[in-house]
Design an enzyme around this catalytic site. Structure first.
Site, PDB file in Angstrom:
ATOM      1  N   LYS A 278       0.828  -1.213   0.000  1.00 34.41           N
ATOM      2  CA  LYS A 278       0.000   0.000   0.000  1.00 34.41           C
ATOM      3  C   LYS A 278       0.864   1.266   0.000  1.00 34.41           C
ATOM      4  CE  LYS A 278      -2.855   3.188   0.687  1.00 34.41           C
ATOM      5  NZ  LYS A 278      -4.048   3.589  -0.016  1.00 34.41           N
TER       6      LYS A 278
ATOM      7  N   CYS B  41      -3.113  11.113   1.802  1.00 33.26           N
ATOM      8  CA  CYS B  41      -2.443   9.829   1.585  1.00 33.26           C
ATOM      9  C   CYS B  41      -1.094  10.006   0.923  1.00 33.26           C
ATOM     10  CB  CYS B  41      -3.345   8.951   0.721  1.00 33.26           C
ATOM     11  SG  CYS B  41      -5.009   8.893   1.383  1.00 33.26           S
TER      12      CYS B  41
END
Ligand code: SAJ
Length: 418
Positions: free
Chosen positions: A215, A269
């Site tokens: 991720k 993010c």
């Protein structure tokens, strides 16, 4: 034969990830309880409303609540599975702040019964899922926690990182492949049974640390590519070459796919996650760190160029179009556009600056202290301005007639008006 999840499911965190996930599962006939510490969020979801803008989410939430499949509360309920979807911001030293994850794990612990599944969806540094298992195990010595090489366990703990793109969440939550990393293979299999309920993409089973790292790597990959584009923009400008034309041409090579330069990289993010890699291996992450620095520097580069253009006028007026962190969302947190506007307002206190964004109705907090800033409709802002700066390529801005820009100095940071 893969096993199917049955039972009740609780999701901690009713934000951009938790709420769409709750709806995706509830509409597959599972009872989902959304948990949030913010009473306003709990009240909104209980009414079937969404406290933020995301295409197609509102209708899905109101449907799931009306069917009685989705409820919201601030108390941790008993359930068969728990998904943790809380924020993982970074500390001042850019290490991950795991306090929300830790609090969620510790709140779940007293409710756990043998056979329960705990999935961490929050983006986390390698080793966090292991820590979640540890925090739970410390509070529940009566339960057998999963351990490497051992088969028997009462609780199954895994990481399944969210990967959806804001603005396309309701599509991608169904269509994206999912990575599910377990503390043991059995944990991964158990957690996968939840995602099989709604994911049409492939479900890829692995260990927890690989899932955590995958991720982070996805977002670092995008960050490095945007930094490359932003650096190309500076280089091309210094050589009096149009960067958009260069990228358009280079991208016609079958193995080249350069991203778009812009005023910087925002959101919660991409500007955060690469630092989790850097802090895990500081000596070895030179490229990833430099990309972060290039992208963080970008709002300053853009603001400096606007100030230089303003210097050509005696008493200029500036229009800045766009405040959100990217196009067609309403989120202004960590927005490079907000940073650019603040830097210009600070550098040019005497200059009147009109700011416009179809998704924003009041000036965001960091801009509230500048008396030279005014929120305006886009057309009025452009009409009054000598210099027009496009910071976010929202559809209404892209559709603006070019004749409106005639005779003005235009700085299109997104290449949307080419
Ligand atoms: N940006 C550019 N140029 C580009 C693309 C983006 O300047 O060519 C800027 C955007 O304007 C924005 C920032 O980068 O300020 C991030 O936007 P984004 O659309 O690239 O990504 P996010 O933050 O909305 O979502 C990302 C996605 N990650 C990847 O595409 C690898 C999403 O799939 C993740 O789920 C999400 O991060 C997350 O939650 O981690």
């Amino acid at each position: 034969m893969s096993e199917a999840f049955r039972g009740r499911l609780a999701i901690l965190g009713m934000g951009y990830i938790g709420l769409p996930t709750a709806v995706a599962i509830a509409t597959r006939g599972v009872d989902v309880i959304g948990v949030d510490i913010n009473p306003a969020t709990v009240a909104a979801v209980s009414r079937g409303e969404v406290p933020f803008v995301e295409p197609d989410l509102a209708i899905a939430v109101s449907g799931a609540v009306a069917m009685g499949r989705l409820t919201a509360t601030s108390e941790i309920p008993e359930a068969d599975a728990f998904i943790i979807a809380v924020p993982t911001p970074f500390n001042e030293d850019r290490t991950a702040d795991l306090s929300y994850v830790e609090a969620a794990a510790k709140q779940i612990a007293p409710r756990l019964r043998p056979g329960n599944i705990v999935v961490l969806e929050s983006t986390s540094p390698p080793g966090t899922t292991e820590k979640v298992g540890g925090w739970i195990g410390d509070l529940r010595p009566d339960l057998r926690m999963p351990r490497d090489g051992e088969t028997g366990a009462d609780i199954f703990v895994a990481h399944c990182p969210e990967r959806v793109l804001p603005g396309r969440i309701m599509i991608e939550i169904v269509t994206n492949d999912r990575v599910v990393g377990g503390l043991t293979p059995r944990c991964a299999e158990k957690a996968a049974s939840i995602y099989r309920l709604f994911a049409q993409g492939e479900i890829l089973l692995t260990d927890a640390a690989s899932a955590e790292m995958a991720k982070l790597v996805e977002n670092a990959y995008r960050d490095v590519n945007i930094a490359f584009a932003n650096e190309l923009s500076l280089i091309s400008e210094s050589l009096h070459i149009d960067v958009w034309e260069v990228i358009r041409l280079a991208n016609r090579h079958p193995r080249v796919s350069i991203l778009n330069p812009g005023p910087g990289v925002g959101g919660h993010c991409i500007p955060v996650d690469p630092w989790f890699i850097v802090s895990a291996a500081p000596q070895l992450s030179r490229l990833i760190r430099t990309a972060r620095e290039v992208n963080d520097r970008r709002p300053h580069d853009v603001a400096e160029r606007v100030v230089a253009k303003a210097q050509r006028f005696r008493a200029p007026t500036i229009a800045c179009l766009g405040l959100t962190f990217k196009a067609n969302v309403d989120d202004v947190r960590e927005s490079p556009a907000v940073e650019v506007v603040g830097l210009i307002a600070k550098a040019l206190p005497e200059v009147e600056i009109f700011v416009s964004d179809p998704y924003v109705s009041t000036l965001p907090g960091p801009l509230s202290g500048y008396s030279n800033l005014r929120l305006e409709g886009a057309y009025q802002a452009v009409e009054r301005a000598d210099i027009v700066v496009l910071l976010v390529e929202h559809e209404p801005f892209k559709a603006m007639r070019h004749t409106r820009l005639g005779g003005k100095v235009v700085y299109d940071t997104r290449g949307a008006w080419r």
